[in-house]
Motif scaffolding. Structure first.
Motif, PDB file in Angstrom:
ATOM      1  N   GLY A   1       0.819  -1.213   0.000  1.00 17.35           N
ATOM      2  CA  GLY A   1       0.000   0.000   0.000  1.00 17.35           C
ATOM      3  C   GLY A   1       0.848   1.256   0.000  1.00 17.35           C
ATOM      4  O   GLY A   1       0.472   2.278  -0.578  1.00 17.35           O
ATOM      5  N   SER A   2       2.018   1.182   0.642  1.00 16.01           N
ATOM      6  CA  SER A   2       2.938   2.322   0.657  1.00 16.01           C
ATOM      7  C   SER A   2       3.682   2.455  -0.663  1.00 16.01           C
ATOM      8  O   SER A   2       3.804   3.548  -1.223  1.00 16.01           O
ATOM      9  CB  SER A   2       3.954   2.149   1.787  1.00 16.01           C
ATOM     10  N   MET A   3       4.205   1.322  -1.164  1.00 18.37           N
ATOM     11  CA  MET A   3       5.050   1.387  -2.356  1.00 18.37           C
ATOM     12  C   MET A   3       4.252   1.479  -3.649  1.00 18.37           C
ATOM     13  O   MET A   3       4.718   2.044  -4.636  1.00 18.37           O
ATOM     14  CB  MET A   3       5.976   0.172  -2.387  1.00 18.37           C
ATOM     15  N   MET A   4       3.045   0.896  -3.669  1.00 14.61           N
ATOM     16  CA  MET A   4       2.203   0.989  -4.866  1.00 14.61           C
ATOM     17  C   MET A   4       1.378   2.265  -4.826  1.00 14.61           C
ATOM     18  O   MET A   4       0.210   2.282  -5.210  1.00 14.61           O
ATOM     19  CB  MET A   4       1.261  -0.224  -4.946  1.00 14.61           C
ATOM     20  N   GLY A   5       1.958   3.310  -4.317  1.00 18.07           N
ATOM     21  CA  GLY A   5       1.225   4.553  -4.177  1.00 18.07           C
ATOM     22  C   GLY A   5       1.354   5.420  -5.404  1.00 18.07           C
ATOM     23  O   GLY A   5       1.637   4.958  -6.509  1.00 18.07           O
ATOM     24  N   ALA A   6       1.147   6.702  -5.216  1.00 21.77           N
ATOM     25  CA  ALA A   6       1.131   7.627  -6.344  1.00 21.77           C
ATOM     26  C   ALA A   6       2.495   7.736  -7.015  1.00 21.77           C
ATOM     27  O   ALA A   6       2.588   8.238  -8.139  1.00 21.77           O
ATOM     28  CB  ALA A   6       0.673   9.009  -5.869  1.00 21.77           C
ATOM     29  N   GLY A   7       3.560   7.273  -6.373  1.00 20.74           N
ATOM     30  CA  GLY A   7       4.900   7.376  -6.944  1.00 20.74           C
ATOM     31  C   GLY A   7       5.017   6.759  -8.315  1.00 20.74           C
ATOM     32  O   GLY A   7       5.620   7.336  -9.225  1.00 20.74           O
TER      33      GLY A   7
ATOM     34  N   LEU B   1      -4.497   7.591  -2.105  1.00 21.73           N
ATOM     35  CA  LEU B   1      -5.172   7.276  -0.840  1.00 21.73           C
ATOM     36  C   LEU B   1      -4.419   6.186  -0.082  1.00 21.73           C
ATOM     37  O   LEU B   1      -4.258   6.262   1.142  1.00 21.73           O
ATOM     38  CB  LEU B   1      -6.603   6.817  -1.105  1.00 21.73           C
ATOM     39  N   GLY B   2      -3.964   5.157  -0.801  1.00 22.48           N
ATOM     40  CA  GLY B   2      -3.199   4.088  -0.145  1.00 22.48           C
ATOM     41  C   GLY B   2      -1.909   4.603   0.459  1.00 22.48           C
ATOM     42  O   GLY B   2      -1.549   4.239   1.586  1.00 22.48           O
ATOM     43  N   SER B   3      -1.212   5.453  -0.284  1.00 18.68           N
ATOM     44  CA  SER B   3       0.027   6.042   0.252  1.00 18.68           C
ATOM     45  C   SER B   3      -0.266   6.882   1.486  1.00 18.68           C
ATOM     46  O   SER B   3       0.467   6.823   2.482  1.00 18.68           O
ATOM     47  CB  SER B   3       0.697   6.922  -0.815  1.00 18.68           C
TER      48      SER B   3
END
Length: 425
Positions: A29-35, A287-289
């Motif tokens: 959820g952190s790494m598959m974020g908006a990045g 949102l996940g990030s």
């Protein structure tokens, strides 16, 4: 070796509720974020034809950092992540500095992610949507880790589905071409590759959230290393597939000049109807990030409050939900105010600098572990530490200057507090 303050009473502890799957989901959820939706363009602009080399370099440094963090988290399964490791292995100052950089930098990142949600959902009311997103996710976190983990699981599923659609659309398009991947060497510069790796590293940094939740993980000595390795491995495979797919239809030149690389890629692939889906996926990813960032910052705030580096009132744990509710509310309030009043999308650069400094402390801490304490091979923390320093100073100058200024302010605050404590002793 510990420099931690004396504790007159045991602090209330968080509840261990997360297994391997939940911990992996938090990391994803952190790494598959908006990045992944935004970082490819500036990285391509910096690296040119060396984008994939920059991605590989970022992945190597991330692997070293993840390994060091996982071994330390298994040894010290408490909330706070590198703040705790630096304090216990290197002394109170280094732990404090890591925690300070993480809390300040990631609080700005929280606001940036909240604004990203607003810009995708309702651009004309981006600030209002950002505040609403912060309030909603703080409420989810307040209700307990299990609810936050379930929401993160749903977010990760949506984002992975969108990214899979992008990869398939691009690689099966008539516009796809291997020549665009950039292996011809044109425009390749070592400095550009390093800068791209530093920018892409931001997208990999989410595995820290698994470590900062160490106090809430079941069987941490076994769960945390497995979860970190799995989350990082899955993320690397997905990022590599997305980078190859987008490059195959846009090329590094066009990719570097776009503000919405994945949406432009599906249009170039001849599937313009997929662009709104990509935009929705970017909003969900942000949102996940944001959810994972609030989790990580509140847990580090909890740890620093326990040691009185932040107001001790923030160290409270909710008797029913078992979460650091006051820390979460405080973090949420600060993020909401910043998201409502400022445009902090530029905070990503100095956040990258702060995160790299944070992991430099983690690698230095891992170096001090004895073999009986689960020390990784010495080359891992050594390469991780060197990589963090090189990538941090390869970032754009404004990112280096603002990140260094944040750390300098933190060090000054620490020095003033120590001097005041010494005078009062």
């Amino acid at each position: 070796m510990s420099g931690s303050p004396d504790r007159t009473a045991p602090a209330p502890r968080l509840r261990r509720r997360l297994g391997v799957t939940d911990a992996v989901v938090v990391g994803l959820g952190s790494m598959m974020g908006a990045g992944v939706f935004a970082a490819l363009a500036p990285a391509a602009r910096a690296a040119g034809s060396g984008l994939l080399l920059g991605l590989a370099l970022a992945a190597v440094v991330a692997y070293c950092n993840a390994t060091s963090s996982a071994r330390l988290a298994a040894r010290y399964p408490a909330s706070g992540g590198t703040y705790v490791y630096g304090r216990e292995r290197l002394g109170e100052f280094w732990g404090y500095l890591a925690g300070w950089g993480f809390v300040v930098g990631k609080t700005a990142s929280c606001a940036a992610m909240a604004l990203t949600v607003g810009l995708y959902v309702w651009p004309e009311r981006a600030h209002a949507v950002a505040v609403a997103a912060v309030v909603a996710l703080v409420a989810v976190n307040y209700a307990g880790m299990r609810k936050a983990a379930w929401l993160t699981r749903a977010i990760v599923a949506v984002v992975l589905a969108v990214l899979a659609a992008v990869v398939v659309a691009c690689l099966t398009s008539d516009a796809a071409g291997a020549a665009r991947l950039g292996f011809d060497g044109g425009g390749l510069s070592p400095g550009g590759v390093l800068q791209a790796a530093g920018l892409l590293f931001f997208a990999f940094a989410g595995y820290a959230r698994i470590a900062t939740l160490g106090e809430e993980v079941r069987d941490p000595a076994r769960t945390i290393p497995r979860a970190v390795s799995l989350a990082l491995g899955i993320t690397l495979v997905v990022y590599a597939a997305v980078a190859v797919a987008v490059l195959s239809v846009l090329g590094s030149g066009a990719l570097g000049g776009t503000a919405a690389p994945l949406a432009d890629a599906v249009r170039a692939a001849g599937v313009p109807e997929l662009a709104p889906v990509v935009r929705a996926g970017a909003a969900v990813a942000a949102l996940g990030s944001l959810l994972a960032l609030i989790l990580g910052v509140s847990r580090t705030t909890l740890a620093m409050a326990r040691d009185r580096h932040l107001p001790p009132v923030l160290a409270a744990v909710h008797p029913r939900f078992g979460v650091p509710h006051r820390a979460e509310l405080a973090v949420g309030a600060v993020v909401a105010v910043v998201a409502a009043t400022a445009d902090v999308r530029g905070a990503i650069g100095f956040s990258s600098f702060g995160v790299l400094a944070y992991y430099a402390v983690a690698n230095a801490s891992a170096w001090t572990l004895a073999p009986a304490e689960g020390r990784p091979p010495r080359i891992v923390p050594a390469l991780g530490l060197a990589g963090c320093v090189v990538l941090a100073f390869a970032l754009p100058l404004v990112s280096v200057a603002s990140g260094a200024a944040v750390l300098a302010v933190g060090a000054a605050v620490y020095g003033v507090r120590r001097a005041a404590a010494a005078r009062g002793a």
